[in-house]
Design a protein around this motif. Structure first.
Motif, PDB file in Angstrom:
ATOM      1  N   PHE A   1      -6.433   3.377   3.983  1.00  0.00           N
ATOM      2  CA  PHE A   1      -6.852   2.639   2.705  1.00  0.00           C
ATOM      3  C   PHE A   1      -7.308   1.311   2.832  1.00  0.00           C
ATOM      4  CE2 PHE A   1      -5.302   6.376   0.422  1.00  0.00           C
ATOM      5  CZ  PHE A   1      -6.431   6.753  -0.373  1.00  0.00           C
ATOM      6  N   ALA A   2      -6.554   0.631   4.016  1.00  0.00           N
ATOM      7  CA  ALA A   2      -6.715  -0.870   4.124  1.00  0.00           C
ATOM      8  C   ALA A   2      -8.079  -1.373   4.527  1.00  0.00           C
ATOM      9  CB  ALA A   2      -5.441  -1.247   5.446  1.00  0.00           C
ATOM     10  N   ALA A   3      -8.870  -0.438   5.046  1.00  0.00           N
ATOM     11  CA  ALA A   3     -10.065  -0.907   5.543  1.00  0.00           C
ATOM     12  C   ALA A   3     -11.321  -0.527   4.777  1.00  0.00           C
ATOM     13  CB  ALA A   3     -10.420  -0.530   7.015  1.00  0.00           C
ATOM     14  N   LYS A   4     -10.901   0.029   3.569  1.00  0.00           N
ATOM     15  CA  LYS A   4     -11.683   0.317   2.683  1.00  0.00           C
ATOM     16  C   LYS A   4     -12.333  -0.778   1.876  1.00  0.00           C
ATOM     17  CE  LYS A   4     -11.007   5.612   2.381  1.00  0.00           C
ATOM     18  NZ  LYS A   4     -10.849   6.636   1.379  1.00  0.00           N
TER      19      LYS A   4
ATOM     20  N   LEU B   1       0.834  -1.110   0.102  1.00  0.00           N
ATOM     21  CA  LEU B   1      -0.062   0.046  -0.019  1.00  0.00           C
ATOM     22  C   LEU B   1       0.858   1.172   0.047  1.00  0.00           C
ATOM     23  CD1 LEU B   1      -2.992  -1.039   2.375  1.00  0.00           C
ATOM     24  CD2 LEU B   1      -3.196  -0.506  -0.190  1.00  0.00           C
ATOM     25  N   ARG B   2       1.990   1.142   0.760  1.00  0.00           N
ATOM     26  CA  ARG B   2       2.737   2.559   0.893  1.00  0.00           C
ATOM     27  C   ARG B   2       3.363   2.773  -0.458  1.00  0.00           C
ATOM     28  NH1 ARG B   2       3.706   0.497   6.374  1.00  0.00           N
ATOM     29  NH2 ARG B   2       2.729   2.190   7.835  1.00  0.00           N
ATOM     30  N   ILE B   3       4.105   1.416  -1.155  1.00  0.00           N
ATOM     31  CA  ILE B   3       4.853   1.547  -2.413  1.00  0.00           C
ATOM     32  C   ILE B   3       3.565   2.227  -3.440  1.00  0.00           C
ATOM     33  CG2 ILE B   3       5.536   0.104  -4.336  1.00  0.00           C
ATOM     34  CD1 ILE B   3       6.628  -1.801  -2.296  1.00  0.00           C
ATOM     35  N   PHE B   4       2.478   1.915  -3.431  1.00  0.00           N
ATOM     36  CA  PHE B   4       1.537   2.366  -4.358  1.00  0.00           C
ATOM     37  C   PHE B   4       0.942   3.727  -3.799  1.00  0.00           C
ATOM     38  CE2 PHE B   4       1.625  -1.881  -6.073  1.00  0.00           C
ATOM     39  CZ  PHE B   4       1.713  -1.841  -7.579  1.00  0.00           C
ATOM     40  N   GLN B   5       1.544   4.273  -2.852  1.00  0.00           N
ATOM     41  CA  GLN B   5       1.038   5.728  -2.368  1.00  0.00           C
ATOM     42  C   GLN B   5      -0.472   5.531  -1.808  1.00  0.00           C
ATOM     43  OE1 GLN B   5       2.151   8.622  -5.217  1.00  0.00           O
ATOM     44  NE2 GLN B   5       4.219   7.745  -5.429  1.00  0.00           N
ATOM     45  N   LEU B   6      -0.790   4.589  -1.137  1.00  0.00           N
ATOM     46  CA  LEU B   6      -1.901   4.328  -0.490  1.00  0.00           C
ATOM     47  C   LEU B   6      -1.575   4.138   1.073  1.00  0.00           C
ATOM     48  CD1 LEU B   6      -3.654   2.142  -3.196  1.00  0.00           C
ATOM     49  CD2 LEU B   6      -3.944   4.536  -2.668  1.00  0.00           C
ATOM     50  N   GLU B   7      -1.980   5.132   2.019  1.00  0.00           N
ATOM     51  CA  GLU B   7      -1.517   5.078   3.202  1.00  0.00           C
ATOM     52  C   GLU B   7      -2.529   3.813   3.957  1.00  0.00           C
ATOM     53  OE1 GLU B   7       0.101   5.215   6.747  1.00  0.00           O
ATOM     54  OE2 GLU B   7       0.833   6.468   5.019  1.00  0.00           O
TER      55      GLU B   7
ATOM     56  N   ARG C   1      -4.387   0.125  -8.893  1.00  0.00           N
ATOM     57  CA  ARG C   1      -3.335  -0.017  -7.866  1.00  0.00           C
ATOM     58  C   ARG C   1      -3.423  -1.015  -7.030  1.00  0.00           C
ATOM     59  NH1 ARG C   1      -1.717   5.868  -5.948  1.00  0.00           N
ATOM     60  NH2 ARG C   1      -3.544   6.627  -6.609  1.00  0.00           N
ATOM     61  N   VAL C   2      -4.584  -1.356  -6.463  1.00  0.00           N
ATOM     62  CA  VAL C   2      -4.683  -2.453  -5.501  1.00  0.00           C
ATOM     63  C   VAL C   2      -4.959  -3.851  -6.237  1.00  0.00           C
ATOM     64  CG1 VAL C   2      -6.465  -3.320  -3.806  1.00  0.00           C
ATOM     65  CG2 VAL C   2      -5.965  -0.775  -3.844  1.00  0.00           C
ATOM     66  N   GLY C   3      -5.318  -3.832  -7.389  1.00  0.00           N
ATOM     67  CA  GLY C   3      -5.342  -4.942  -8.116  1.00  0.00           C
ATOM     68  C   GLY C   3      -3.952  -5.593  -8.394  1.00  0.00           C
ATOM     69  N   VAL C   4      -3.082  -4.389  -8.767  1.00  0.00           N
ATOM     70  CA  VAL C   4      -1.833  -4.916  -9.217  1.00  0.00           C
ATOM     71  C   VAL C   4      -1.149  -5.266  -7.722  1.00  0.00           C
ATOM     72  CG1 VAL C   4       0.639  -4.021  -9.992  1.00  0.00           C
ATOM     73  CG2 VAL C   4      -1.589  -3.465 -11.024  1.00  0.00           C
ATOM     74  N   ALA C   5      -1.336  -4.567  -6.535  1.00  0.00           N
ATOM     75  CA  ALA C   5      -0.852  -4.962  -5.437  1.00  0.00           C
ATOM     76  C   ALA C   5      -1.273  -6.224  -4.894  1.00  0.00           C
ATOM     77  CB  ALA C   5      -1.181  -3.913  -4.301  1.00  0.00           C
ATOM     78  N   ARG C   6      -2.471  -6.801  -5.431  1.00  0.00           N
ATOM     79  CA  ARG C   6      -2.491  -8.090  -4.985  1.00  0.00           C
ATOM     80  C   ARG C   6      -2.175  -9.291  -5.723  1.00  0.00           C
ATOM     81  NH1 ARG C   6      -8.782  -9.754  -6.066  1.00  0.00           N
ATOM     82  NH2 ARG C   6      -8.140  -9.380  -8.226  1.00  0.00           N
ATOM     83  N   ALA C   7      -1.726  -8.754  -7.000  1.00  0.00           N
ATOM     84  CA  ALA C   7      -1.123  -9.642  -7.967  1.00  0.00           C
ATOM     85  C   ALA C   7       0.383  -9.677  -7.475  1.00  0.00           C
ATOM     86  CB  ALA C   7      -1.001  -9.167  -9.450  1.00  0.00           C
ATOM     87  N   LEU C   8       0.787  -8.767  -6.887  1.00  0.00           N
ATOM     88  CA  LEU C   8       2.330  -9.060  -6.412  1.00  0.00           C
ATOM     89  C   LEU C   8       2.663  -9.426  -4.881  1.00  0.00           C
ATOM     90  CD1 LEU C   8       3.494  -5.541  -7.748  1.00  0.00           C
ATOM     91  CD2 LEU C   8       4.220  -7.824  -8.539  1.00  0.00           C
ATOM     92  N   ALA C   9       1.191  -9.599  -4.128  1.00  0.00           N
ATOM     93  CA  ALA C   9       1.403  -9.819  -2.629  1.00  0.00           C
ATOM     94  C   ALA C   9       2.430 -10.942  -2.249  1.00  0.00           C
ATOM     95  CB  ALA C   9       0.093 -10.063  -2.132  1.00  0.00           C
ATOM     96  N   ALA C  10       2.312 -12.008  -2.876  1.00  0.00           N
ATOM     97  CA  ALA C  10       2.931 -13.221  -2.735  1.00  0.00           C
ATOM     98  C   ALA C  10       4.406 -13.263  -3.270  1.00  0.00           C
ATOM     99  CB  ALA C  10       2.195 -14.705  -3.193  1.00  0.00           C
ATOM    100  N   GLU C  11       4.768 -12.083  -3.675  1.00  0.00           N
ATOM    101  CA  GLU C  11       6.073 -12.056  -4.104  1.00  0.00           C
ATOM    102  C   GLU C  11       6.307 -13.019  -5.432  1.00  0.00           C
ATOM    103  OE1 GLU C  11       8.372 -12.656  -0.728  1.00  0.00           O
ATOM    104  OE2 GLU C  11       7.861 -11.026   0.325  1.00  0.00           O
TER     105      GLU C  11
END
Length: 311
Positions: free
Chosen positions: A128-131, A118-124, A143-153
């Motif tokens: 934003f985590a609880a939205k 979230l911080r990398i994608f400039q979402l504090e 951005r959240v969609g891409v973050a989800r795709a990257l979550a498991a490294e």
């Protein structure tokens, strides 16, 4: 490295992907382009076996993907699509945590990864985590969609026209986010788009497909200067070829010693952007500035035009 060997997909008598062979270097961005029905999305989806090949094989780091159970394979490969595909009844944090939870990560590790992305994608994270997805803008959802795709490294990230639904300003920001993330994590990215400007901006290599066949697979500059056939030439664009070539080189890469009398331009700007600034301002030279605010040299109108002709 990802290797596609004679990869083929048939539906009855119709061949959608026809014997595609190519090698994708680790840590690079490969963009697949082509007209509608060319087979580009089918090719992408065979990499993580969302679509099973009819023939040929896919190897990732030398391992045949057909030997891995499909649910385990997909957990190792990030996948982002147009429109983000977020779960509407899960929070942002829960969406990003989807695959790490399936992999059995500890709660502390998952929380740390969600906050990091979230911080990398400039979402504090605190904001934003609880939205829920409907509370976000289109760009934030993407951005959240891409973050989800990257979550498991994952070492590999597949993207199927991920920015197609975004307006031009948000799309440009999303593209830059992807480049920044890819450089930071060294992820191997394979992306499908119908936008040639996007392909040239993002891709280290671009694969051009037509009627299920791979026509050319080269760096953007070679597609522009040495198209394999008339179709590739038409797809990449003949009318503005010089401008497209200028978009492949940054001001910092082309800067010459000295200081210009015209506008100041960032070193990361493309020569195409600098040319536009010079034409707009009526100046004949610009000063190139590094990110720390110091001059890196200058660019002249004549020098930029010469580079376009040289291409």
């Amino acid at each position: 490295m990802i290797q596609l060997e004679s990869l083929t997909k048939q539906y009855g008598p119709t061949t959608v992907v026809d014997g595609v062979t190519l090698a994708i270097a680790s840590g690079s961005i490969t963009v697949i382009v082509g007209t509608s029905g060319s087979g580009k999305s089918t090719l992408l989806r065979m990499i993580n076996r969302l679509i099973e090949p009819s023939g040929g094989r896919v190897l990732i780091d030398g391992h045949d993907t057909s030997a891995t159970p499909v649910h385990l394979l997909r957990r190792k490969i990030g996948y982002a699509i147009q429109g983000h595909g977020l779960f509407p009844h899960r929070t942002v944090g829960e969406n990003i945590a989807t695959v790490p939870r399936l992999l059995g990560w500890s709660a502390a590790r998952i929380q740390a990864r969600v906050d990091e992305l979230l911080r990398i994608f400039q979402l504090e994270p605190a904001e934003f985590a609880a939205k829920f997805p409907h509370q976000l803008s289109g760009g934030q959802q993407q951005r959240v969609g891409v973050a989800r795709a990257l979550a498991a490294e994952p070492a590999v990230l597949l993207m199927d026209e991920p920015f197609g639904a975004l307006d031009p300003i948000i799309r440009g920001k999303a593209q830059q986010d992807l480049l920044d993330i890819q450089r930071r994590f060294g992820t191997t990215v394979v992306l499908v788009t119908h936008d040639m400007d996007e392909a040239f901006h993002l891709g280290d290599h671009v694969a051009v497909m037509s009627q299920g066949r791979l026509l050319q697979y080269d760096p953007p500059a070679l597609l522009l200067t040495r198209p394999a056939d008339p179709f590739v030439s038409r797809l990449t664009g003949t009318a503005d070829r010089s401008l497209k070539l200028l978009s492949l080189t940054t001001a910092g890469e082309a800067a010459e010693p000295g200081v210009g009398e015209g506008p100041s331009v960032p070193a990361a700007a493309s020569l195409r952007e600098v040319l536009s600034d010079l034409v707009w301002s009526g100046a004949t030279a610009a000063t190139v500035m590094r990110s720390d605010g110091t001059p890196a040299g200058r660019l002249t109108l004549a020098g930029i035009l010469a580079r376009g002709r040289a291409g």
